[in-house]
Write a protein that holds these residues in place. Structure first.
Motif, PDB file in Angstrom:
ATOM      1  N   UNK A  67      -1.911   6.754   7.721  1.00 26.23           N
ATOM      2  CA  UNK A  67      -2.031   7.214   6.335  1.00 26.23           C
ATOM      3  C   UNK A  67      -3.385   7.883   6.152  1.00 26.23           C
ATOM      4  N   UNK A  68      -3.460   8.952   5.359  1.00 31.01           N
ATOM      5  CA  UNK A  68      -4.743   9.652   5.219  1.00 31.01           C
ATOM      6  C   UNK A  68      -5.827   8.853   4.493  1.00 31.01           C
ATOM      7  N   UNK A  69      -5.446   7.891   3.652  1.00 33.40           N
ATOM      8  CA  UNK A  69      -6.450   7.162   2.889  1.00 33.40           C
ATOM      9  C   UNK A  69      -6.462   5.646   3.106  1.00 33.40           C
ATOM     10  N   UNK A 128      -3.694   0.514   5.954  1.00 39.01           N
ATOM     11  CA  UNK A 128      -2.759  -0.610   5.903  1.00 39.01           C
ATOM     12  C   UNK A 128      -1.378  -0.239   5.366  1.00 39.01           C
ATOM     13  N   UNK A 129      -1.221   0.942   4.791  1.00 35.96           N
ATOM     14  CA  UNK A 129       0.088   1.331   4.251  1.00 35.96           C
ATOM     15  C   UNK A 129       1.155   1.378   5.345  1.00 35.96           C
ATOM     16  N   UNK A 142       1.267  -0.316   8.021  1.00 29.26           N
ATOM     17  CA  UNK A 142       1.495  -1.707   8.429  1.00 29.26           C
ATOM     18  C   UNK A 142       2.394  -2.402   7.418  1.00 29.26           C
ATOM     19  N   UNK A 143       2.170  -2.138   6.130  1.00 28.40           N
ATOM     20  CA  UNK A 143       3.053  -2.699   5.099  1.00 28.40           C
ATOM     21  C   UNK A 143       4.489  -2.205   5.290  1.00 28.40           C
ATOM     22  N   UNK A 144       4.656  -0.940   5.657  1.00 27.93           N
ATOM     23  CA  UNK A 144       5.989  -0.376   5.841  1.00 27.93           C
ATOM     24  C   UNK A 144       6.681  -0.930   7.090  1.00 27.93           C
ATOM     25  N   UNK A 145       5.932  -1.129   8.162  1.00 26.92           N
ATOM     26  CA  UNK A 145       6.507  -1.593   9.426  1.00 26.92           C
ATOM     27  C   UNK A 145       6.790  -3.092   9.410  1.00 26.92           C
ATOM     28  N   UNK A 146       5.956  -3.868   8.717  1.00 26.73           N
ATOM     29  CA  UNK A 146       6.062  -5.329   8.652  1.00 26.73           C
ATOM     30  C   UNK A 146       6.045  -5.964  10.043  1.00 26.73           C
ATOM     31  N   UNK A 147       4.966  -5.764  10.797  1.00 18.22           N
ATOM     32  CA  UNK A 147       4.917  -6.309  12.160  1.00 18.22           C
ATOM     33  C   UNK A 147       4.669  -7.810  12.190  1.00 18.22           C
ATOM     34  N   UNK A 148       5.023  -8.405  13.309  1.00 17.29           N
ATOM     35  CA  UNK A 148       4.662  -9.794  13.586  1.00 17.29           C
ATOM     36  C   UNK A 148       3.297  -9.853  14.244  1.00 17.29           C
ATOM     37  N   UNK A 150      -5.230 -10.517   2.146  1.00 12.42           N
ATOM     38  CA  UNK A 150      -5.364 -10.001   0.780  1.00 12.42           C
ATOM     39  C   UNK A 150      -4.111  -9.283   0.325  1.00 12.42           C
ATOM     40  N   UNK A 151      -3.443  -8.622   1.241  1.00 13.72           N
ATOM     41  CA  UNK A 151      -2.239  -7.855   0.930  1.00 13.72           C
ATOM     42  C   UNK A 151      -0.968  -8.682   1.111  1.00 13.72           C
TER      43      UNK A 151
END
Length: 141
Positions: free
Chosen positions: A71-73, A76-77, A79-85, A106-107
Motif C-alpha cells: 500500500x502506498x501509505x 498494514x492494509x 496484511x489486514x486484507x490477507x489475514x495471515x497466520x 493495535x489493529x
C-alpha cells in the motif's frame, strides 16, 4: 488455511531471496508476498526495477502463491486484507519484531511474527542486491 506473508523490496532477485521465500512458504499453506513500493523504501537506495516488474518476477517464483505491491501509505492494509497466520521477516531485514507485533495488536490482527533463516553464500554467489550492483559497476563501468 494458514497464510504466510513475506515482504521485501526484491529489486534484483538472487538466491537469498529464493531461500527466504522457500523458508516463508514452509511456515504455512499459502504464501503471499508484499513487494515494497519504491517510494516506501527509505532504509536503502531506491529500487532499480519498477514495482510492477518486481511483482511479476516474485510471483513467477515457485514458492509464491500470490504477490502484490504494498500500500502506498499504510503497510498494514495488505496484511489486514490477507489475514495471515504468520508474517515471515527476512533474516537481515531492518524491521523491529516487537514494533510490528504492537502494531498488529493495535489493529486486532492475530498473527505470529517470525524471522526466516539466513543462508550462507557459496563461493560463487552474491546474496545481496547492493553487492550485485557494486560488482556490476566495478566490472562494467
Amino acid at each position: 488455511m494458514e497464510r504466510v506473508v513475506a515482504q521485501g523490496t526484491f529489486d534484483i532477485l538472487h538466491p537469498g531471496h529464493v531461500h527466504y521465500l522457500r523458508d516463508a512458504a514452509s511456515m504455512g499453506e499459502e504464501l503471499h508476498v508484499i513487494v515494497a513500493r519504491s517510494e516506501n523504501v527509505t532504509h536503502k537506495p531506491s529500487p532499480i526495477i519498477s514495482g510492477p516488474q518486481r511483482v511479476e518476477m516474485v510471483e513467477a517464483l515457485e514458492p509464491v502463491d500470490h504477490a502484490r505491491l504494498g500500500h502506498p501509505e499504510d503497510i498494514f492494509i495488505p496484511i489486514e486484507e490477507i489475514e495471515p497466520s504468520v508474517i515471515a521477516l527476512g533474516h537481515d531485514q531492518h524491521h523491529d519484531v516487537a514494533g510490528i507485533e504492537a502494531a498488529l495488536a493495535e489493529r486486532g490482527l492475530d498473527c505470529e511474527v517470525v524471522r526466516a533463516s539466513g543462508r550462507e553464500a557459496r563461493p560463487d554467489e552474491i546474496l545481496s542486491t547492493g553487492q550485485i550492483i557494486e560488482k556490476i559497476l566495478d566490472e562494467r563501468a
